[in-house]
Design a protein around this motif. Structure first.
Motif, PDB file in Angstrom:
ATOM      1  N   GLU A  10      26.357 -13.473  -9.420  1.00  0.00           N
ATOM      2  CA  GLU A  10      25.201 -12.817 -10.016  1.00  0.00           C
ATOM      3  C   GLU A  10      23.927 -13.648  -9.889  1.00  0.00           C
ATOM      4  O   GLU A  10      22.832 -13.123  -9.982  1.00  0.00           O
ATOM      5  N   GLN A  11      24.068 -14.948  -9.674  1.00  0.00           N
ATOM      6  CA  GLN A  11      22.898 -15.821  -9.571  1.00  0.00           C
ATOM      7  C   GLN A  11      22.175 -15.694  -8.231  1.00  0.00           C
ATOM      8  O   GLN A  11      21.054 -16.143  -8.079  1.00  0.00           O
ATOM      9  N   VAL A  12      22.812 -15.077  -7.253  1.00  0.00           N
ATOM     10  CA  VAL A  12      22.185 -14.907  -5.946  1.00  0.00           C
ATOM     11  C   VAL A  12      21.037 -13.909  -6.076  1.00  0.00           C
ATOM     12  O   VAL A  12      21.224 -12.785  -6.522  1.00  0.00           O
ATOM     13  N   LYS A  13      19.837 -14.324  -5.710  1.00  0.00           N
ATOM     14  CA  LYS A  13      18.664 -13.473  -5.854  1.00  0.00           C
ATOM     15  C   LYS A  13      18.420 -12.660  -4.582  1.00  0.00           C
ATOM     16  O   LYS A  13      18.522 -13.178  -3.479  1.00  0.00           O
ATOM     17  N   VAL A  14      18.080 -11.409  -4.778  1.00  0.00           N
ATOM     18  CA  VAL A  14      17.796 -10.523  -3.662  1.00  0.00           C
ATOM     19  C   VAL A  14      16.345 -10.736  -3.202  1.00  0.00           C
ATOM     20  O   VAL A  14      15.437 -10.850  -4.026  1.00  0.00           O
ATOM     21  N   ASP A  15      16.153 -10.799  -1.915  1.00  0.00           N
ATOM     22  CA  ASP A  15      14.808 -10.920  -1.345  1.00  0.00           C
ATOM     23  C   ASP A  15      14.109  -9.565  -1.485  1.00  0.00           C
ATOM     24  O   ASP A  15      14.496  -8.576  -0.846  1.00  0.00           O
ATOM     25  N   ILE A  16      13.097  -9.502  -2.320  1.00  0.00           N
ATOM     26  CA  ILE A  16      12.411  -8.214  -2.550  1.00  0.00           C
ATOM     27  C   ILE A  16      11.041  -8.169  -1.856  1.00  0.00           C
ATOM     28  O   ILE A  16      10.194  -7.344  -2.189  1.00  0.00           O
ATOM     29  N   SER A  17      10.833  -9.053  -0.902  1.00  0.00           N
ATOM     30  CA  SER A  17       9.551  -9.050  -0.189  1.00  0.00           C
ATOM     31  C   SER A  17       9.415  -7.772   0.641  1.00  0.00           C
ATOM     32  O   SER A  17      10.402  -7.164   1.055  1.00  0.00           O
ATOM     33  N   LEU A  18       8.155  -7.376   0.861  1.00  0.00           N
ATOM     34  CA  LEU A  18       7.861  -6.173   1.625  1.00  0.00           C
ATOM     35  C   LEU A  18       7.139  -6.517   2.924  1.00  0.00           C
ATOM     36  O   LEU A  18       6.605  -7.618   3.081  1.00  0.00           O
ATOM     37  N   SER A  19       7.120  -5.576   3.805  1.00  0.00           N
ATOM     38  CA  SER A  19       6.435  -5.755   5.075  1.00  0.00           C
ATOM     39  C   SER A  19       4.942  -6.013   4.858  1.00  0.00           C
ATOM     40  O   SER A  19       4.315  -5.359   4.022  1.00  0.00           O
ATOM     41  N   PRO A  20       4.361  -6.951   5.592  1.00  0.00           N
ATOM     42  CA  PRO A  20       2.899  -7.175   5.503  1.00  0.00           C
ATOM     43  C   PRO A  20       2.117  -5.896   5.792  1.00  0.00           C
ATOM     44  O   PRO A  20       1.041  -5.687   5.252  1.00  0.00           O
ATOM     45  N   ARG A  21       2.681  -5.048   6.639  1.00  0.00           N
ATOM     46  CA  ARG A  21       2.016  -3.785   6.969  1.00  0.00           C
ATOM     47  C   ARG A  21       1.876  -2.914   5.722  1.00  0.00           C
ATOM     48  O   ARG A  21       0.832  -2.342   5.453  1.00  0.00           O
ATOM     49  N   VAL A  22       2.950  -2.834   4.945  1.00  0.00           N
ATOM     50  CA  VAL A  22       2.915  -2.037   3.715  1.00  0.00           C
ATOM     51  C   VAL A  22       1.981  -2.675   2.692  1.00  0.00           C
ATOM     52  O   VAL A  22       1.204  -1.987   2.017  1.00  0.00           O
ATOM     53  N   ASN A  23       2.024  -3.984   2.587  1.00  0.00           N
ATOM     54  CA  ASN A  23       1.169  -4.688   1.623  1.00  0.00           C
ATOM     55  C   ASN A  23      -0.316  -4.542   1.946  1.00  0.00           C
ATOM     56  O   ASN A  23      -1.167  -4.686   1.067  1.00  0.00           O
ATOM     57  N   SER A  24      -0.637  -4.242   3.202  1.00  0.00           N
ATOM     58  CA  SER A  24      -2.045  -4.099   3.592  1.00  0.00           C
ATOM     59  C   SER A  24      -2.599  -2.720   3.243  1.00  0.00           C
ATOM     60  O   SER A  24      -3.807  -2.500   3.284  1.00  0.00           O
ATOM     61  N   VAL A  25      -1.712  -1.789   2.896  1.00  0.00           N
ATOM     62  CA  VAL A  25      -2.124  -0.412   2.638  1.00  0.00           C
ATOM     63  C   VAL A  25      -2.383  -0.195   1.157  1.00  0.00           C
ATOM     64  O   VAL A  25      -1.593  -0.592   0.305  1.00  0.00           O
ATOM     65  N   LYS A  26      -3.508   0.461   0.863  1.00  0.00           N
ATOM     66  CA  LYS A  26      -3.837   0.793  -0.529  1.00  0.00           C
ATOM     67  C   LYS A  26      -3.262   2.162  -0.867  1.00  0.00           C
ATOM     68  O   LYS A  26      -3.285   3.072  -0.031  1.00  0.00           O
ATOM     69  N   PRO A  27      -2.788   2.348  -2.091  1.00  0.00           N
ATOM     70  CA  PRO A  27      -2.335   3.687  -2.494  1.00  0.00           C
ATOM     71  C   PRO A  27      -3.515   4.645  -2.598  1.00  0.00           C
ATOM     72  O   PRO A  27      -4.647   4.225  -2.823  1.00  0.00           O
ATOM     73  N   SER A  28      -3.249   5.931  -2.429  1.00  0.00           N
ATOM     74  CA  SER A  28      -4.303   6.943  -2.489  1.00  0.00           C
ATOM     75  C   SER A  28      -4.789   7.137  -3.915  1.00  0.00           C
ATOM     76  O   SER A  28      -4.015   7.479  -4.808  1.00  0.00           O
ATOM     77  N   LYS A  29      -6.092   6.914  -4.146  1.00  0.00           N
ATOM     78  CA  LYS A  29      -6.657   7.133  -5.485  1.00  0.00           C
ATOM     79  C   LYS A  29      -6.677   8.617  -5.843  1.00  0.00           C
ATOM     80  O   LYS A  29      -6.550   8.987  -7.003  1.00  0.00           O
ATOM     81  N   THR A  30      -6.837   9.466  -4.831  1.00  0.00           N
ATOM     82  CA  THR A  30      -6.831  10.902  -5.087  1.00  0.00           C
ATOM     83  C   THR A  30      -5.497  11.314  -5.686  1.00  0.00           C
ATOM     84  O   THR A  30      -5.429  12.042  -6.686  1.00  0.00           O
ATOM     85  N   VAL A  31      -4.413  10.847  -5.062  1.00  0.00           N
ATOM     86  CA  VAL A  31      -3.072  11.172  -5.553  1.00  0.00           C
ATOM     87  C   VAL A  31      -2.848  10.566  -6.932  1.00  0.00           C
ATOM     88  O   VAL A  31      -2.324  11.214  -7.842  1.00  0.00           O
ATOM     89  N   ALA A  32      -3.275   9.312  -7.116  1.00  0.00           N
ATOM     90  CA  ALA A  32      -3.070   8.623  -8.393  1.00  0.00           C
ATOM     91  C   ALA A  32      -3.789   9.336  -9.533  1.00  0.00           C
ATOM     92  O   ALA A  32      -3.215   9.547 -10.618  1.00  0.00           O
TER      93      ALA A  32
END
Length: 421
Positions: A10-32
């Motif tokens: 249980e002590q093994v941590k999962v790598d939850i990092s995301l693609s730099p491509r996804v991190n560069s994208v902003k969510p849509s304010k219209t949708v939000a």
């Protein structure tokens, strides 16, 4: 497994990092904002929602019946990835008759909405490091789609005094050897501006000087246009067919947002590349929606009476809002010539303290204030690349818009703008 072994596991941590491509994208304010306003409404708060770009009309009955009949007749299987031959042939006929541009069915790709068509076009033609030229104010997704393709969005500001139309001299000064795609949207979301043919011809002359530069012409609002404004397809201009990707769809003019049906037309080499991406992403669009799309294109030139009735209502709403907001102090308006949005400059209210809220600093805080005080949901202009404005969608009934305006007017009475002497 022993308890000790289990705890060490249980002590093994999962790598939850995301693609730099996804991190560069902003969510849509219209949708939000739309989602937030919907949640408030479901909680019993009487919010007037004018954020989403969705017609309030039902899909015309003839179109809906075509979809229903498709289900009843068992037309529920996969279609060819590019779309049915019936629909692609109908699109070719429409583009020839209404837009003056000739295509064959193998130069058409039908997708799950015009949004998918645009994304696939950007992915197909842009390489990492390429530049995508985008006039501002822009539809919120254009820059993010460029980032998803590892391309760089190059934003060219426009002026409300010039009806938010791109200055050809500015365009010419910003084109580099990395420039790959120019995105034009006419009629425009969020401004409602329509590019006159003469201005498009000037832009075409500039584009023609640069062999690498392609144009994506987003024409999803072409039928929602108010005379004397006239829609011109960029691909119809001399020398532009070979380098233009024309995107259109059924969501706006035919009130078919939930049917998810759009298309791209262009030289076969580019459309085939988009087709390849779609084959590995979603495959073809809904068979039922495609039958409905054929019925929509069968309504007549520019959608016939069904569409003209909706456009007449949109024009009446536009006229009411333009007249009403022009009576407010410190407000600047460019009268929209198409689509169903009003992009209003409220920057004279920035810096004012609103009682019980705090300082209105920018378009986002003004929209939060109006949602809190007036219970009207709007979209801040910074989402579209112009923080001085906010976008109002008038895809709502006239009575709803009248109520919304009265609420906004009342909310803005206390924080009045400083009127220059």
């Amino acid at each position: 497994m022993s308890k000790a072994e289990n705890s060490s596991f249980e002590q093994v941590k999962v790598d939850i990092s995301l693609s730099p491509r996804v991190n560069s994208v902003k969510p849509s304010k219209t949708v939000a904002i739309t989602d937030h306003a919907t949640a408030l409404a479901q909680a019993g708060v009487p919010v007037i929602r004018l954020a989403a770009g969705e017609p309030d009309f039902d899909t015309p009955a003839v179109i809906a019946e075509a979809g229903i009949n498709a289900i009843r007749e068992g037309y529920t299987r996969y279609t060819p990835n590019a779309g049915t031959m019936e629909l692609r042939a109908a699109i070719c006929h429409k583009l020839k008759e209404e837009n003056g541009i000739s295509y064959t069915p193998d130069q058409i790709l039908v997708s799950n909405g015009a949004k998918q068509s645009i994304l696939q076009a950007v992915l197909a033609v842009c390489s990492p490091g390429d530049e995508v030229i985008i006039p501002a104010p822009f539809w919120v997704s254009y820059p993010e789609m460029a980032r998803l393709a590892d391309a760089t969005p190059v934003i060219l500001p426009t002026l409300i005094s010039e009806n938010f139309l791109l200055d050809p001299k500015l365009l010419e000064s910003k084109i580099t050897e990395k420039s790959r795609l120019l995105i034009l949207c006419s009629p425009s979301n969020p401004t409602g501006s329509v590019y006159p043919k003469k201005l498009l011809e000037t832009i075409a002359e500039i584009v023609a000087k640069h062999p690498r530069l392609l144009v994506l012409s987003d024409e999803i609002y072409e039928h929602i246009i108010y005379a004397p404004a006239i829609h011109t397809s960029f691909a119809s201009l001399p020398g532009m067919w070979e380098r233009t990707l024309t995107v259109n769809g059924f969501s706006k003019a035919f009130a078919m947002t939930g049917w998810r049906l759009g298309y791209i037309a262009g030289p076969k080499h580019f459309v085939a590349a988009c087709n390849k991406i779609q084959s590995q992403a979603t495959s073809g669009a809904s068979s039922i929606s495609q039958k409905a799309g054929v019925a929509a294109l069968g309504l007549g030139y520019a959608g016939g009476e069904a569409v003209s009735t909706m456009v007449k209502a949109f024009r009446e709403r536009r006229d009411f809002l333009v007249k009403s907001f022009r009576e407010l102090e410190g407000v600047k308006i460019s009268e929209p010539q198409g689509a169903f949005y009003l992009f209003i400059d409220f920057s004279s209210y920035y810096g004012i303290e609103a009682e019980g809220f705090g300082k209105i600093e920018n378009s986002e805080s003004l929209c939060r204030y109006l949602l809190d005080k007036a219970q009207v949901a709007l979209v801040p202009g910074d989402a579209f690349g112009d923080d001085s404005c906010i976008r109002i969608s008038y895809a709502a009934s006239l009575t709803t818009l009248q109520a919304a305006f009265e609420r906004i007017k009342k909310a803005l009475v206390s924080p009045r703008p400083a009127v220059p002497v």
